[in-house]
Design a protein around this motif. Structure first.
Motif, PDB file in Angstrom:
ATOM      1  N   GLY A 477      39.673 129.679  89.152  1.00  0.00           N
ATOM      2  CA  GLY A 477      38.756 128.837  88.380  1.00  0.00           C
ATOM      3  C   GLY A 477      37.542 128.404  89.168  1.00  0.00           C
ATOM      4  O   GLY A 477      36.422 128.376  88.646  1.00  0.00           O
ATOM      5  N   GLY A 478      37.736 128.072  90.442  1.00  0.00           N
ATOM      6  CA  GLY A 478      36.609 127.632  91.268  1.00  0.00           C
ATOM      7  C   GLY A 478      35.589 128.730  91.486  1.00  0.00           C
ATOM      8  O   GLY A 478      34.374 128.499  91.405  1.00  0.00           O
ATOM      9  N   VAL A 479      36.060 129.940  91.751  1.00  0.00           N
ATOM     10  CA  VAL A 479      35.146 131.064  91.952  1.00  0.00           C
ATOM     11  C   VAL A 479      34.405 131.387  90.658  1.00  0.00           C
ATOM     12  O   VAL A 479      33.185 131.570  90.651  1.00  0.00           O
ATOM     13  N   LEU A 480      35.137 131.464  89.544  1.00  0.00           N
ATOM     14  CA  LEU A 480      34.498 131.774  88.260  1.00  0.00           C
ATOM     15  C   LEU A 480      33.481 130.707  87.880  1.00  0.00           C
ATOM     16  O   LEU A 480      32.381 131.022  87.392  1.00  0.00           O
ATOM     17  N   GLU A 481      33.808 129.446  88.097  1.00  0.00           N
ATOM     18  CA  GLU A 481      32.885 128.363  87.763  1.00  0.00           C
ATOM     19  C   GLU A 481      31.572 128.493  88.534  1.00  0.00           C
ATOM     20  O   GLU A 481      30.486 128.312  87.962  1.00  0.00           O
ATOM     21  N   ARG A 482      31.653 128.830  89.818  1.00  0.00           N
ATOM     22  CA  ARG A 482      30.421 128.990  90.607  1.00  0.00           C
ATOM     23  C   ARG A 482      29.576 130.151  90.082  1.00  0.00           C
ATOM     24  O   ARG A 482      28.349 130.034  89.986  1.00  0.00           O
ATOM     25  N   GLY A 490      23.000 126.322  85.990  1.00  0.00           N
ATOM     26  CA  GLY A 490      23.522 124.958  86.065  1.00  0.00           C
ATOM     27  C   GLY A 490      24.823 124.864  85.299  1.00  0.00           C
ATOM     28  O   GLY A 490      25.273 125.838  84.695  1.00  0.00           O
ATOM     29  N   PRO A 491      25.461 123.710  85.301  1.00  0.00           N
ATOM     30  CA  PRO A 491      26.713 123.543  84.566  1.00  0.00           C
ATOM     31  C   PRO A 491      26.507 123.800  83.072  1.00  0.00           C
ATOM     32  O   PRO A 491      25.461 123.450  82.510  1.00  0.00           O
ATOM     33  N   ILE A 492      27.494 124.397  82.438  1.00  0.00           N
ATOM     34  CA  ILE A 492      27.395 124.674  81.005  1.00  0.00           C
ATOM     35  C   ILE A 492      27.262 123.388  80.211  1.00  0.00           C
ATOM     36  O   ILE A 492      26.566 123.333  79.189  1.00  0.00           O
ATOM     37  N   LEU A 493      27.895 122.313  80.692  1.00  0.00           N
ATOM     38  CA  LEU A 493      27.795 121.034  79.985  1.00  0.00           C
ATOM     39  C   LEU A 493      26.360 120.522  79.941  1.00  0.00           C
ATOM     40  O   LEU A 493      25.994 119.747  79.052  1.00  0.00           O
ATOM     41  N   ALA A 494      25.538 120.974  80.893  1.00  0.00           N
ATOM     42  CA  ALA A 494      24.128 120.556  80.887  1.00  0.00           C
ATOM     43  C   ALA A 494      23.365 121.141  79.699  1.00  0.00           C
ATOM     44  O   ALA A 494      22.267 120.686  79.380  1.00  0.00           O
ATOM     45  N   GLN A 495      23.958 122.145  79.029  1.00  0.00           N
ATOM     46  CA  GLN A 495      23.329 122.730  77.838  1.00  0.00           C
ATOM     47  C   GLN A 495      23.544 121.888  76.590  1.00  0.00           C
ATOM     48  O   GLN A 495      22.927 122.142  75.555  1.00  0.00           O
ATOM     49  N   ALA A 496      24.403 120.891  76.668  1.00  0.00           N
ATOM     50  CA  ALA A 496      24.715 120.070  75.492  1.00  0.00           C
ATOM     51  C   ALA A 496      23.499 119.273  75.062  1.00  0.00           C
ATOM     52  O   ALA A 496      22.748 118.762  75.905  1.00  0.00           O
TER      53      ALA A 496
END
Length: 504
Positions: A477-482, A490-496
């Motif tokens: 999960g950590g590798v995929l997230e990066r 940027g973080p996907i949540l920043a697209q909200a």
């Protein structure tokens, strides 16, 4: 640093700022309380807000840090707790009228660990009544709304915890996962949720739904944050007879891994295809390609018994729930309703109390579970479901002989609109089709946001590991997230979109 900047920091970033004494825990906690005051009228993630105690806990951490005391890494970082986990001195309702205004006399073990580690508890989050649901539409205290679109569900049963994190009302939260109630809300809100190995986090103090399935775990905005929280709440508990001896260590180190060389990733053939939204499938396939770029070997595995997991789950869970919820009878604690006509007998008080205190979904599952356990039907239904459970466990064992982790979309679709599936229980239950097998087998699972679907809403990527191997979740999960963060800038949540906070 402004309050708006503070609430958008990850838990790990806040921990660093606190350790460096660049901010105080009181500042961080107050910033989140202010955010809750500004947006929770629209989101309704919280059932109870714990302002005074949270600020007092934050001030205590600040004083201990100023005195040079050695503190836990997350000390001073505030957290929200799902309202099915008992908290001494704070109302705990399980989202049900039958426990309205009930104040427990003790803390759950994981709450004791949170307090000992110095995490101020902001309040208790909304949920489907007794964790029965996939949309948080079955709470007795109103729905929770998805911060991405306030007309859509935040998942369930732990929609309140996921929505609180997604709406920047809390950097961390605790959820419980009986058939996907941490992972599915994480998927539809663009957050990270982990279901530990069964018994890896103490169940003492969780209001039981299905004792062989329930598991508490972290909800956060990053994989690292979930790993850090998992190390706080995990570990053996002598108060829980199902608690594992496994030490809760190695998760943070795993989350900081840089590549996946030598890791075999298995795509579960049965957890995809028909019934999965096109954008969800595409997002999943793009994430698998990123894992390959990181050095992972990808193979396809088959788990044929997964086809029967949903049916088995919805016999085992109601059967256990009908037993666990028998204690709510109007006699010992919680709501008591006496009949308005006729004699006041124990049986009539129980009937009146349960009729008034339980919602429709809870009643539906109690009736189903009682029927499945009744004489003449036990072997045909409950016994057969347990046999299917064994077959699913064997499928997992065979699949993990071919792969180190298994992957799939977390949920078949993105968040649906309120009311869309409320009158069709089977359609609602199908939301858990990809998450349920892990609970039946007791293996750990993690969901992280994999991107946006065609409708602009987040999709989830699920990682499953063998029992006791939770660290594998955090490594992959950590590798995929990066890689996804690089892809999305940027973080996907920043697209909200920014929250609309008009009164609802």
């Amino acid at each position: 640093m402004s309050a708006d900047e503070l609430i958008r920091k990850s838990a790990a970033e806040l921990a660093g700022l606190l350790a460096a004494k660049e901010v105080s825990s009181v500042e961080v906690t107050q910033a989140h309380l202010d955010r809750m005051a500004a947006v929770d009228g629209a989101v309704h993630a919280f059932l109870h807000v714990n302002t005074e105690e949270a600020l007092a806990a934050a001030a205590d951490v600040d004083a201990r840090r100023a005195a040079g005391e050695e503190l836990a890494e997350l000390a001073g970082v505030p957290i929200a707790v799902k309202d099915i986990i008992v908290t001494k001195g704070q109302v705990t309702t399980a989202g049900s009228k039958i426990l309205e205004n009930w104040v427990p006399p003790y803390d759950a073990t994981l709450v004791t660990k949170l307090r000992a580690a110095g995490l101020p508890i902001l309040g208790k989050t909304n949920l489907d009544e007794f964790a029965m649901g996939s949309s948080t539409e079955h709470s007795a205290y109103g729905v929770t709304r998805n911060p991405w679109d306030l007309d859509r569900i935040p998942g369930g049963s732990g929609g309140g915890s996921a929505a609180a994190v997604a709406a920047f009302e809390a950097p961390l939260a605790i959820g419980t996962d009986t058939g996907g109630s941490i992972r599915q809300p994480a998927a539809v809100t663009g957050t990270v949720g982990t279901k530990p190995t069964y018994g890896g986090v103490s169940r003492y103090g969780l209001i039981a739904l299905a004792s062989s399935l329930d598991q508490a775990g972290p909800v956060s905005r990053t994989v690292l944050d979930s790993a850090m929280l998992h190390e706080v709440i995990g570990g053996h508990d002598p108060l829980d007879s199902t608690s594992l001896q496994d030490p809760a260590t190695g998760y943070v180190a795993a989350a900081r891994s840089r590549d996946l060389k030598g890791v075999r990733v298995g795509i579960v053939k049965e957890l995809g295809g028909e019934g999965y939204q096109e954008g969800v499938r595409r997002s999943f396939e793009e994430s698998v390609a990123l894992l390959q770029q990181a050095g992972a070997e990808v193979v396809e595995v088959s788990c044929p018994s997964f086809e029967y997991a949903l049916a088995a789950y919805y016999l085992i869970l109601p059967a256990e729930a009908s037993s666990n919820l028998a204690k709510f009878d109007g006699m010992r604690f919680g709501l008591r309703v006496e009949p308005t006509d006729g004699p006041v007998t124990a049986e009539r008080v129980m009937a009146a109390t349960r009729g008034a205190g339980f919602g429709d979904e809870v009643k539906r599952r109690i009736i189903l579970g009682t029927y499945a356990l009744s004489a003449g039907y036990y072997d045909a239904y409950y016994g057969s479901a347990q046999k299917v459970r064994t077959l699913i466990q064997r499928d997992f064992a065979a699949a993990f002989a071919q792969a180190d982790v298994l992957v799939s979309p977390t949920a078949p679709t993105t968040a649906f609109r309120f009311g869309e599936k409320l009158d069709d229980p089977m359609a609602m239950y199908l939301n858990d089709v990809a998450t349920i097998p892990a609970n039946l087998a007791g293996v750990p699972g993690l969901s992280l946001p994999s991107g946006l679907s065609d409708d602009g809403l987040p999709a989830g990527f699920q990682i499953l590991a063998p029992a006791h191997e939770d660290a594998r979740l955090y490594r992959v999960g950590g590798v995929l997230e990066r890689l996804l963060t690089e892809k999305w800038g940027g973080p996907i949540l920043a697209q909200a979109p920014e929250l609309e906070v008009a009164a609802r």
